[in-house]
Design a protein around this motif. Structure first.
Motif, mmCIF file in Angstrom:
data_model
loop_
_atom_site.group_PDB
_atom_site.id
_atom_site.type_symbol
_atom_site.label_atom_id
_atom_site.label_comp_id
_atom_site.label_asym_id
_atom_site.label_seq_id
_atom_site.Cartn_x
_atom_site.Cartn_y
_atom_site.Cartn_z
ATOM 1 N N GLY A 197 0.071 49.922 -8.412
ATOM 2 C CA GLY A 197 -0.402 49.274 -7.198
ATOM 3 C C GLY A 197 -0.515 50.161 -5.987
ATOM 4 N N GLY A 198 -0.038 51.398 -6.084
ATOM 5 C CA GLY A 198 -0.146 52.305 -4.955
ATOM 6 C C GLY A 198 0.769 51.924 -3.806
ATOM 7 N N GLU A 199 0.370 52.322 -2.613
ATOM 8 C CA GLU A 199 1.165 52.084 -1.415
ATOM 9 C C GLU A 199 0.319 51.377 -0.361
ATOM 10 N N PRO A 200 0.953 50.647 0.544
ATOM 11 C CA PRO A 200 0.193 50.019 1.634
ATOM 12 C C PRO A 200 -0.482 51.068 2.511
ATOM 13 N N SER A 201 -1.628 50.700 3.067
ATOM 14 C CA SER A 201 -2.286 51.563 4.046
ATOM 15 C C SER A 201 -1.392 51.714 5.273
ATOM 16 N N ALA A 202 -1.727 52.657 6.129
ATOM 17 C CA ALA A 202 -0.942 52.862 7.350
ATOM 18 C C ALA A 202 -0.944 51.598 8.206
ATOM 19 N N GLU A 203 -2.103 50.938 8.288
ATOM 20 C CA GLU A 203 -2.207 49.710 9.080
ATOM 21 C C GLU A 203 -1.308 48.617 8.512
ATOM 22 N N LEU A 204 -1.357 48.439 7.203
ATOM 23 C CA LEU A 204 -0.536 47.405 6.577
ATOM 24 C C LEU A 204 0.941 47.761 6.657
ATOM 25 N N ALA A 205 1.276 49.016 6.445
ATOM 26 C CA ALA A 205 2.678 49.438 6.510
ATOM 27 C C ALA A 205 3.274 49.155 7.889
ATOM 28 N N GLN A 206 2.479 49.359 8.926
ATOM 29 C CA GLN A 206 2.956 49.104 10.286
ATOM 30 C C GLN A 206 3.260 47.617 10.482
ATOM 31 N N LEU A 207 2.379 46.755 9.973
ATOM 32 C CA LEU A 207 2.607 45.316 10.103
ATOM 33 C C LEU A 207 3.790 44.857 9.257
ATOM 34 N N ILE A 208 3.961 45.461 8.090
ATOM 35 C CA ILE A 208 5.110 45.127 7.242
ATOM 36 C C ILE A 208 6.408 45.477 7.950
ATOM 37 N N LEU A 226 2.133 39.306 9.963
ATOM 38 C CA LEU A 226 2.304 38.957 8.558
ATOM 39 C C LEU A 226 3.351 37.868 8.394
ATOM 40 N N SER A 227 3.181 37.082 7.343
ATOM 41 C CA SER A 227 4.172 36.066 6.999
ATOM 42 C C SER A 227 4.144 35.836 5.500
#
Length: 203
Positions: free
Chosen positions: A88-99, A135-136
């Motif tokens: 599945g790889g890793e979250p993008s930088a944008e998604l990682a920030q929101l996580i 995110l939720s």
């Protein structure tokens, strides 16, 4: 044009041992196919024939429970197949920030997803969703969906028993542990976030 069963985006053994080829043969080849067939039969000859699946879901919500259940389950399963990947790889930088902002870390998010999935009573779905830049974790029961609601779903995990019983019997937490920690498709989640609107079931 009738809805079609979408192809799995990986070989049938690509998710093992989290989800076996045998489970996929039943879950994808029989369960999902049945939802598609029943949706096609229900819309044939109506104003909804030829409409996108998302429009069918939205139209049927609150007015035609049988059609809604089958159309929503058709959509949910298509989204679920893409929510997993052999790697599945890793979250993008944008998604990682929101996580990090919402959950503290990716590991904390995975823990919370597993907890919500294990605690979900009976059948349904657990989602990672975005709304208003935040995110939720959301839950829907039975055949309900986020496809037509005011969320941008990023990933989902199926917690109906047929998703895991052949592989893990009644041990839902074991299934959740393997899927969430090893098979979630973070590339797909990142693409859904970047698109900024709900994934569309392929025509």
């Amino acid at each position: 044009m009738a809805f079609k069963l979408i192809d799995l985006p990986y070989p049938s053994d690509g998710l093992a041992p989290a989800v076996s080829a045998e489970t996929l043969s039943y879950h994808h080849g029989k369960h999902h196919q049945a939802y598609i067939d029943k949706t096609n039969a229900a819309v044939a000859g109506t104003d909804l024939e030829g409409q996108p699946l998302e429009a069918v879901v939205a139209s049927a919500r609150g007015s035609n429970q049988g059609l809604f259940n089958n159309a929503a389950q058709s959509w949910n399963h298509g989204f679920y197949w893409h929510s997993m990947a052999p790697d599945g790889g890793e979250p993008s930088a944008e998604l990682a920030q929101l996580i990090d902002a919402a959950f503290g870390s990716l590991d904390d998010l995975k823990t919370k997803l597993a907890e919500r999935g294990a605690g979900h009573f009976a059948s349904g779905w657990v989602w990672l969703a975005e709304k208003g830049g935040k995110l939720s974790i959301e839950e829907t029961h039975d055949g309900d969906t986020l496809a037509d609601l005011d969320f941008n779903p990023l990933l989902t995990v199926d917690v109906w028993e047929h998703a895991y019983y052949l592989d893990h019997q009644n041990r839902r937490p074991d299934y959740l542990d393997k899927v969430i920690n090893e098979k979630l498709n973070w590339k797909f989640a990142s693409e859904n976030l970047a698109r900024g609107e709900t994934w569309k079931y392929p025509a």
